[in-house]
Design an enzyme around this catalytic site. Structure first.
Site, short mmCIF file in Angstrom:
data_model
loop_
_atom_site.label_atom_id
_atom_site.label_comp_id
_atom_site.label_asym_id
_atom_site.label_seq_id
_atom_site.Cartn_x
_atom_site.Cartn_y
_atom_site.Cartn_z
N ARG A 35 3.23 -2.63 -9.02
CA ARG A 35 2.22 -1.77 -8.42
C ARG A 35 2.96 -0.67 -7.64
NH1 ARG A 35 -0.85 -2.35 -2.97
NH2 ARG A 35 -2.16 -0.52 -3.18
N HIS A 94 -1.92 6.25 -1.43
CA HIS A 94 -1.36 5.28 -0.48
C HIS A 94 -0.89 6.08 0.74
CE1 HIS A 94 0.50 1.04 -0.20
NE2 HIS A 94 0.75 1.62 0.96
N GLU A 132 -6.12 0.47 1.02
CA GLU A 132 -6.51 0.18 2.40
C GLU A 132 -7.21 1.35 3.09
OE1 GLU A 132 -3.11 -1.36 4.52
OE2 GLU A 132 -2.74 -2.94 3.08
N ASN A 191 -5.39 -6.97 -0.24
CA ASN A 191 -4.12 -7.10 0.50
C ASN A 191 -4.37 -8.07 1.63
OD1 ASN A 191 -3.18 -5.09 -1.15
ND2 ASN A 191 -2.93 -3.56 0.45
N TYR A 222 -2.44 -10.30 4.80
CA TYR A 222 -1.26 -10.64 5.60
C TYR A 222 -1.54 -11.75 6.61
CZ TYR A 222 1.03 -6.75 3.42
OH TYR A 222 1.59 -5.93 2.47
N GLU A 269 -1.22 -7.02 -2.46
CA GLU A 269 -0.11 -7.10 -1.50
C GLU A 269 -0.21 -8.42 -0.75
OE1 GLU A 269 0.31 -3.97 1.42
OE2 GLU A 269 -0.08 -2.42 -0.08
O1 IFM Z 1 3.82 -1.48 4.31
C1 IFM Z 1 2.46 -1.69 4.35
C2 IFM Z 1 1.79 -1.13 3.12
O2 IFM Z 1 2.07 0.22 2.95
C3 IFM Z 1 0.29 -1.30 3.20
N1 IFM Z 1 -0.06 -2.64 3.52
C4 IFM Z 1 0.62 -3.30 4.60
C5 IFM Z 1 2.11 -3.16 4.43
C6 IFM Z 1 2.85 -3.87 5.57
O3 IFM Z 1 2.49 -3.33 6.79
#
Ligand code: IFM
Length: 445
Positions: A70, A114, A159, A289, A291, A348
């Site tokens: 990606r 992005h 995002e 995405n 985290y 992500e």
């Molecule tokens: O690095 C970023 C990415 O560009 C977008 N999502 C979160 C990642 C980590 O912060």
């Protein structure tokens, strides 16, 4: 997109460098960095010098057995001022890059935006201006025309929550504006632009699939009090439902409309027909995405959301983000429950740690191995419960420019020694290589 794809992700500004080459225009991140908003004075140069080292990087991916990559297209390479004729050299670069992936058996997943808006468009109001949505639609057509025969899978935005609320609301990211009304308008224009682009893609009968990537969270309340539960619901509305609802149902969530209007006055960015455009654009797949989850309590001091984050009882990464893999399963089940059986790509997932190059041939990063192992297991659990997840892209292939943190935060599974540009595998890259090799016929065990 029928078989499961194991891949890695990156974005143009974070890895390419060469910000002044081959006619590239200035982006909002060039300006943000040049005006002292990035740690240590770091800028987008040289990043990973991927603009010149892309062959080597694709070879690295092949040696890890990655099935998909990606990447994102830098709008200012293609339209230096964000409008008008394409800069052929910019498009040629991406054409070569995609052909290089295909030659190596790596499937491209292209993100159109992005975060690197051409500065010239920001000078006209950026995403807070409706005009930018139309400029984005024009830019997307240039990309489809030149790459449509080699790229099957497209993501409009990465995002949009970050683009709008961190770019125009809190101002921690470019363009660094602190105006929540502008942020709300920006969120609407980003969604509108998705609708315009995705509808045009389908109306033109273009081959392939188009979706959007959202950074979704699981919003938990710190206590069972009515106020904290309401705060968690607001965070969910702000972060998740504000984007998912219009995309899937063509409506903004009523509770959030009422909340924003009570704090910010009338929300007048929406014109007749916009919500239908957004819904009609729709999603061939949803990029997620993930985290970390968020734990919040009510707080009156925060002018707009009325909440604050509370520390969680979990290990944290170098970003200070709690590691809670079970939240990813919970999130995926929730998306299916509330929004239906959408094909999902985990576009992500990954973690920053303070990795050290100590002269060995591999950088040891056991915490990242554990993070990836546990989050992939969380995806597998969601699949076992019927969620239609079709791919997983680790963030990120290489250590890179982590936005306002500059080169301080390392998310890569491959270490980059920035002064020499040497790439060194981390243990997590080798672990991921072996994991992929163990999956047969695209299945996930
Ligand atoms: O690095 C970023 C990415 O560009 C977008 N999502 C979160 C990642 C980590 O912060």
């Amino acid at each position: 997109m029928t078989e499961f794809v194991w891949g890695a992700a990156a974005s143009a500004f974070q890895i390419e460098g060469a910000t002044q080459e081959d006619g590239r225009g200035e982006s909002i991140w060039d300006r943000f960095a040049a005006t002292g908003h990035v740690a240590n004075g770091d800028t987008g140069d040289p990043a990973c010098d991927h603009y010149h080292r892309w062959r080597e990087d694709l070879d690295l991916m092949r040696s890890l057995g990655l099935q998909g990559y990606r990447f994102s297209l830098a709008w200012p390479r293609i339209q230096p001022d964000g409008r008008g004729l394409a800069n052929a050299k910019g498009l040629d670069f991406y054409r070569r890059l995609v052909e290089g992936m295909l030659e190596r058996g790596i499937r491209p997943l292209a993100t159109l935006y992005h975060w690197d808006l051409p500065q010239a468009l920001e000078d006209g109001g950026g995403w807070a201006a409706r005009e930018t949505a139309y400029r984005f639609a024009e830019y997307a057509e240039l990309c489809f025309d030149v790459l449509g025969d080699v790229v099957e899978d497209w993501i409009t935005h990465n995002e949009p929550w970050v683009t709008s609320f961190l770019g125009y609301g809190t101002g921690v990211k470019a363009p660094g504006i602190r105006d929540w009304s502008a942020a709300l308008a920006a969120s609407h224009h980003a969604l509108l632009s998705h609708g315009l682009v995705a509808s045009a893609f389908r109306d033109a009968g273009r081959a392939g699939r188009i979706g959007i990537t959202l950074d979704l969270t699981v919003a938990n309340a710190a206590t069972g009090s009515e106020h904290d539960l309401a705060a968690a619901r607001r965070l969910d509305g702000h972060h998740n439902r504000w984007f998912l609802d219009p995309l899937v149902t063509g409506e903004y969530p009523e509770d959030m409309l009422a909340h924003y209007e009570s704090r910010l006055g009338s929300f007048d960015a929406v014109h007749d027909g916009d919500l239908e455009t957004i819904r009609r654009g729709g999603l061939d797949f949803l990029g997620v995405n993930f985290y970390r989850p968020n734990l919040v309590r009510a707080a009156s001091e925060d002018g707009v959301l009325g909440l604050e984050e509370v520390a969680q009882a979990a290990e944290v990464t170098a970003m200070g983000w709690p590691v809670v893999p079970a939240a990813l399963t919970e999130l995926l089940l929730r998306v299916r429950r509330d929004y239906g059986d959408l094909p999902i790509l985990i576009t992500e997932n990954g973690a920053a740690y303070d990795d050290v190059l100590d002269g060995g041939s591999v950088v040891e990063d056991e915490p990242r191995v554990a993070y990836l192992h546990d989050h992939i297991a969380a995806v597998v659990r969601a699949r076992e419960q019927g969620v239609d997840v079709r791919g997983y892209y680790v963030w990120s292939l290489l250590d890179n420019f982590e936005w306002e943190w500059g080169y301080e935060k390392r998310f890569g599974i491959v270490f980059v020694d920035f002064p020499t540009q040497r790439r060194v595998f981390k243990r997590s890259a080798l672990w991921y290589r072996d994991w992929i090799a163990r999956q047969t016929n695209g299945s996930v065990s």
